[in-house]
Design a protein around this motif. Structure first.
Motif, short mmCIF file in Angstrom:
data_model
loop_
_atom_site.label_atom_id
_atom_site.label_comp_id
_atom_site.label_asym_id
_atom_site.label_seq_id
_atom_site.Cartn_x
_atom_site.Cartn_y
_atom_site.Cartn_z
N ARG A 174 15.34 -10.45 4.76
CA ARG A 174 15.12 -8.96 4.50
C ARG A 174 16.41 -8.61 3.39
NH1 ARG A 174 14.99 -5.66 2.07
NH2 ARG A 174 14.38 -3.40 2.27
N TYR A 195 7.62 -9.62 -2.15
CA TYR A 195 7.41 -9.01 -0.43
C TYR A 195 6.50 -10.16 0.42
CZ TYR A 195 9.33 -4.48 -0.81
OH TYR A 195 10.22 -3.36 -0.66
N VAL A 240 7.96 -4.18 6.95
CA VAL A 240 8.02 -4.61 5.64
C VAL A 240 6.99 -4.15 4.87
CG1 VAL A 240 8.19 -6.66 4.10
CG2 VAL A 240 9.39 -6.80 6.11
#
Length: 683
Positions: free
Chosen positions: A142, A161, A180
């Motif tokens: 992340r 992503y 996310v």
């Protein structure tokens, strides 16, 4: 089927113009870096190929890359120079960066320091994809995502992503993956098929099929059409989530559209069919799986073994197990458990014991359930010595100890073979271990005392049931009836009083029967009412015992009435059969008294047929079954054979048909005529 990301070996990426009408796949010029298919068990497609063909940024990016694309002959002396400048070299260095990141602390300062010192200022989006694709820790992934988002011009942010979500999936961190995803939406990034399939895969790895279904059903709201890979995965997810209808619907579609399914999905379909009782469907799916080249794994074999066990098809269990061994797989605990359940349910005693011995030899411990299944089977097939050995092994086990069902099975075994002392000792041990008496154990003790002609102990045990405020059930009453068939006439009154407490109508009927104080028609009507009222699971046992009792009391006519009643109530079926070549009497499901009664009726029917001028077929047969009584050396065949000899009947045991007694029409006719003449002379 899922994919891993591939990367171009040249500094440029070239697009074919026709590809803009279809999902775009980034391809390497070097074969060893092409997109690779992997097992469906990973459950998701990791490649991103849903870039928006209308995007001007994509078109501009493609055009610029196409202009800078240079092909170099690999045999040229300059090839090695260009190779050092190619993305291959860059990719290798990025792999080392990812390894360094995997070893550092999950804090922004440490992660940024590694990236700054290794990547320099000329960052491209592909660098982020390469690094993230090799990372292991979702927290650090992340941070890396944020690093590239802040420092790069992003044309394919959805890919960044997606590879980040892949790291969350590796760690089965569904909560983190969902966060996310929410961040993606907040940044205005449109998810694609890979986004959803990755989260679905994470849900699957977390054993949360309901969550996988939830995410799958969100896809249409984002305008995303699932690909074949995702559809194939959802067969397993819907099946495990309990939506059998949807799972089977997708499976039927997969066959039409030829989706590539994995062993996990086939196993789910086999489990669905097995649970619903479609056992032939289980075998069909298994054969389809092999025909498509999908190799069954151990879980698949175990699932199929379990289904065939529930189907009571031990012969197919044996065949499937041999296929498992031939495939090179090693049986596990679940395999042996499925085998024991299957063989025990089918009463394949020797096979079940062989599996048990193999488990013990391999040091595999059994559960309480498996021990009790084995002991229950031993009780059913009369394996007394084997049961004693299993009971001893169980008590010495460190993983499990005897429970109520264990003691109940052992007391039943000792009771059925009349071992009073062993039954009493086991009952005492059960009570001392803190287990309370129950109806099953006390009923077994009644049977044990009855088999040993200890009528007073039978009465005491029945009274104990009442004193413990336990309600006697129909099986207890059936056990009392069975004991009465082995009890001298002068002691039947004691047991009749016990029966009256549980079933007053039945008790009164037996009382009148013993006293020979009931008319035939009244007896038949009352017996009919009693047999209609009891449960179907004990109806045949009640009727058998009542017929046996009539035979013991020399009341053959009432025994014939009960047999006729049993036929009319469908308690007995197909006792007699006729064909042009053979007339047969089938006695396999009858007690000895009921079998002798049926034999008496059949002989009378044969005599009547002769009197009416009917021709007998070439062959006449009596089928008693070939097995001996499980707790006796003498089965039904032995009792019938003895009676046939007493009647001087010309039936002889068939050497090639165990359990059959056969004769010719000539011999039968001669015997029947002689028997009729003897009856006429006696009259």
């Amino acid at each position: 089927m899922a994919y891993t990301y591939g990367f171009c070996s040249s500094p440029s990426i070239s697009f074919n113009q026709r590809s803009f009408n279809h999902p775009i796949v980034f391809q390497s010029r070097t074969p060893q870096l092409r997109i690779t298919q992997i097992s469906l068990q990973e459950s998701v497609s990791e490649v991103t190929h849903n870039l928006n063909p209308q995007s001007s940024n994509v078109s501009q990016f493609a055009a610029e890359k196409k202009k800078s694309y240079i092909w170099v002959n690999p045999k040229s002396p300059k090839a090695s120079h260009y190779k050092q400048k190619s993305y291959d070299s860059r990719y290798n260095s990025l792999t080392r960066v990812a390894e360094a990141l995997n070893s550092c602390l999950p804090v922004e300062e440490d992660v940024f320091n590694i990236l700054d010192s290794n990547l320099g200022s000329k960052l491209v989006e592909q660098d982020g994809i390469s690094v993230l694709n090799k990372m292991l820790d979702p927290l650090k992934a992340r941070i890396v995502l944020k690093y590239f988002q802040d420092r790069c011009d992003l044309n394919r942010e959805v890919v960044l992503y997606n590879v980040t979500l892949k790291v969350y999936r590796k760690n089965k961190d569904l909560d983190g993956a969902e966060k996310v995803f929410n961040e993606m939406l907040q940044r205005g990034v449109t998810p694609d098929n890979v986004t959803f399939s990755t989260i679905i895969g994470c849900s699957r790895l977390k054993s949360l099929p309901g969550k996988a279904v939830e995410w799958f059903e969100k896809m249409p709201s984002f305008g995303i059409q699932p690909d074949d890979v995702t559809y194939a995965v959802m067969i397993d997810c819907y099946g495990k989530a309990g939506n059998v209808e949807m799972a089977l619907k997708l499976y039927d579609r997969s066959r039409t559209e030829k989706w590539r399914l994995d062993a996990v999905t086939f196993t789910t379909i086999i489990r669905i069919y097995g649970t619903s009782g479609n056992f032939d469907g289980c075998l069909t799916v298994f054969e389809e799986m092999k025909a498509l080249g999908v190799k069954p794994n151990l879980v698949c074999y175990n699932t199929l073994l379990d289904a065939m066990g529930r189907a009571k098809r031990p012969w197919q269990v044996k065949s499937i197990y041999q296929q498992l061994l031939s495939s090179g797989l090693t049986p596990g605990w679940a395999t042996y458990a499925a085998l024991i359940r299957a063989y025990a349910k089918a009463r394949y005693g020797d096979d079940a014991m062989n599996v048990y011995k193999e488990m013990m030899a391999k040091g595999l411990s059994l559960s309480n359930v498996l021990y009790n299944i084995l002991l229950s089977m031993c009780a059913d097939v009369g394996f007394v010595d084997e049961a004693v050995a299993i009971f001893k092994d169980m008590k010495s086990s460190t993983d499990c100890k005897p429970d109520t069902w264990t003691y109940s099975a052992m007391i039943t075994i000792f009771s059925c073979c009349g071992k009073v002392m062993e039954a009493e000792e086991t009952f005492k041990e059960m009570v001392e271990s803190g287990f309370e008496s129950n109806i099953y154990v006390l009923t077994s003790l009644i049977q044990c005392y009855g088999k040993s002609n200890r009528t007073d102990d039978v009465v005491k045990t029945f009274d104990r049931i009442i004193d413990l405020d336990i309600t006697p059930d129909e099986r207890t009453c059936g056990c009392l009836l069975n004991v009465m068939t082995q009890t001298p006439r002068e002691e039947l009154g004691k047991l009749t009083r016990c029966v009256e407490k549980q079933n007053p109508k039945l008790g009164n009927l037996i009382k009148l029967l013993v006293e020979s104080n009931i008319e035939d028609e009244t007896f038949k009507n009352e017996a009919s009412e009693i047999l209609r009222d009891v449960g179907e699971d004990v109806r045949k046992a009640y009727c058998n015992c009542l017929i046996d009792l009539c035979i013991n009391l020399d009341q053959l006519e009432k025994a014939c009435d009960l047999l006729d009643l049993g036929i009319n109530l469908d308690i007995y079926s197909d006792i007699q059969s006729k064909s042009p070549t053979n007339w047969s009497l089938h006695l396999k499901s009858l007690s000895l008294g009921a079998a002798l009664t049926a034999l008496h009726v059949w002989i009378n029917d044969l005599t009547k047929a002769l009197e009416e001028g009917e021709e007998l077929p070439p062959l006449l047969g009596i089928n008693t079954g070939h097995g001996k009584h499980k707790y006796s050396d003498k089965g039904l065949a032995g009792g019938v054979e003895t009676h046939l000899k007493e009647l001087n009947a010309p039936f002889h045991e068939a050497p090639e048909k165990a359990g059959w007694f056969l004769t010719t029409n000539v011999a039968a006719k001669s015997w029947l005529e002689a028997r009729r003449d003897d009856v006429a002379v006696a009259a």
